[in-house]
Every structure is written in C-alpha cells, then in structure tokens.
Write an enzyme that holds these catalytic residues in place. Sequence first.
Site, PDB file in Angstrom:
ATOM      1  N   GLY A  97       0.816  -1.221   0.000  1.00  0.00           N
ATOM      2  CA  GLY A  97       0.000   0.000   0.000  1.00  0.00           C
ATOM      3  C   GLY A  97       0.845   1.264   0.000  1.00  0.00           C
ATOM      4  O   GLY A  97       0.292   2.381   0.010  1.00  0.00           O
ATOM      5  N   GLU A 103       5.083   2.803   8.657  1.00  0.00           N
ATOM      6  CA  GLU A 103       4.792   1.511   9.294  1.00  0.00           C
ATOM      7  C   GLU A 103       6.027   0.981  10.023  1.00  0.00           C
ATOM      8  O   GLU A 103       5.928   0.479  11.143  1.00  0.00           O
ATOM      9  CB  GLU A 103       4.336   0.497   8.229  1.00  0.00           C
ATOM     10  CG  GLU A 103       2.973   0.850   7.640  1.00  0.00           C
ATOM     11  CD  GLU A 103       2.550  -0.034   6.473  1.00  0.00           C
ATOM     12  OE1 GLU A 103       1.362  -0.030   6.158  1.00  0.00           O
ATOM     13  OE2 GLU A 103       3.405  -0.713   5.868  1.00  0.00           O
TER      14      GLU A 103
END
Length: 220
Positions: A97, A103
């Site tokens: 993504g 992240e």
Amino acid sequence: MSQNEQKRQAAVAALEFIKPGCVLGVGTGSTVNHLIDALPLVKNKIQSVVSSSVDSTKRLRSIGFEVSELAEVGRCDLYIDGADEANKHFHLIKGGGGALTREKVIAAASRKFVCIIDRAKMVGVLGAFPLPIEVIPMARSYVAREIIKYRGQPVLREGFITDNGNQIIDVHNLSITNPTEIESRISLIPGVVTVGLFSHRPADVLLIGVPEDGVRCRER
Ligand code: 5RP
C-alpha cells in the site's frame, strides 16, 4: 471463506490484544480497514491512536478517533498492521500500500507488533510478492541499478507518490532466503528511505485468517 473474510476475522481477533489504557498504532491496508471498522467496540480501552498513513488517519477520524503524532506519545503499547507476505520466522514483506516507512517507524517504536493476514500471505521464502522500496525521487535510477546486482527486477510504481513525497520501486523475482542481511544491505544504499522487509523488527504475533473458518495465532 473468502480472502476478504479471512482478513476481517484476523482483524477482529486482534481486538483481544488491546488492553485498557492502550496507546495503539494502526497500520494501513484493506485488512487494517476491517480493524478500524471494529475499533469503536473497544474505544473505551484506547488512550491514544497513532496512524501509519494519511488514509488510515482519515478513516480513524471519520469514526470519531482523535489521531496523535508518534512524536507526542513517544511509544506505542501495541501496533496492529497487515502484511503482503510472512514467513515462519515472523519476517514480513510490507509496503504493497506504499506506507512502509511510517509503518516501520511505528513497528520499531511499539512494544508489541500484531500482524493480521489471510493464509495466502504465509510463504516459505519471501519474495514472490514484489519487494517495495521507498526512494527519494532523484535517487530512483541509481537505486534501481544497485538492485539489479541482487538479481531482482526493479519496476518504478508509476504515478504513485508516498505520504512522504517519495517514490516506490517494486523489486520482482527475488528469492529472499536471508531477510536480515538483505534488509541491512538495501537499507544502506544511498537514496533508499525504507525497504519493505521487516526482519530486524519482525512481528511478535501472527493472526492468520484461514479458509476453513477461524484464526490461527502464532506467537514468537
Ligand atoms: C501497506 C502494507 C499493508 O499492510 C499490506 O500491503 C497488506 O495490505 P492488505 O491488508 O490490503 O492486503 O504494508 O503499506
């Protein structure tokens, strides 16, 4: 059970890991979207939420969560995120993504990382899914040439700009038998912001939605 339902069940199972007073990190992607949809059920246990992308932030706000900056909260008690591939050592490929940098930062700053996936994501050897690498735009050709030395085929993700204003190179046809070494080496290439291998900071828990119904839990 469909792949989407496996994702949903893994996401719902992750709610058990949210304890009272939790500072929660929220990942990005379709599996995490199921988690976000379910978060109102445990809202009273959540002290603060940190998000790994503009997209997840928008979704969290749309259901009434205030989203904090990681720099404000310091650390997260728990990070919940999906992955593109996982192996039995809890090493992951992430970044399908495009949110891999934030992240990885939140995963590193979290006491526990629960990864929610469907069974198709479990693999013996990482690399069938193209490995995402976030690069600063002026370095993209240089990084691509360096990557060819690893026998991978670098492909620029056309028309995609990350939340950090960078670009993504997806590396096809890698067989990553030594993820920690590859993660270290690619991270050292000038111009690389983040490689989407999560092996130095792997998941602590894998929640795997399975086609037969239910969720398998593996803890490191
Ligand atoms: C986003 C990610 C996602 O976790 C990964 O791509 C999995 O996505 P999905 O849950 O939609 O299958 O790393 O950067």
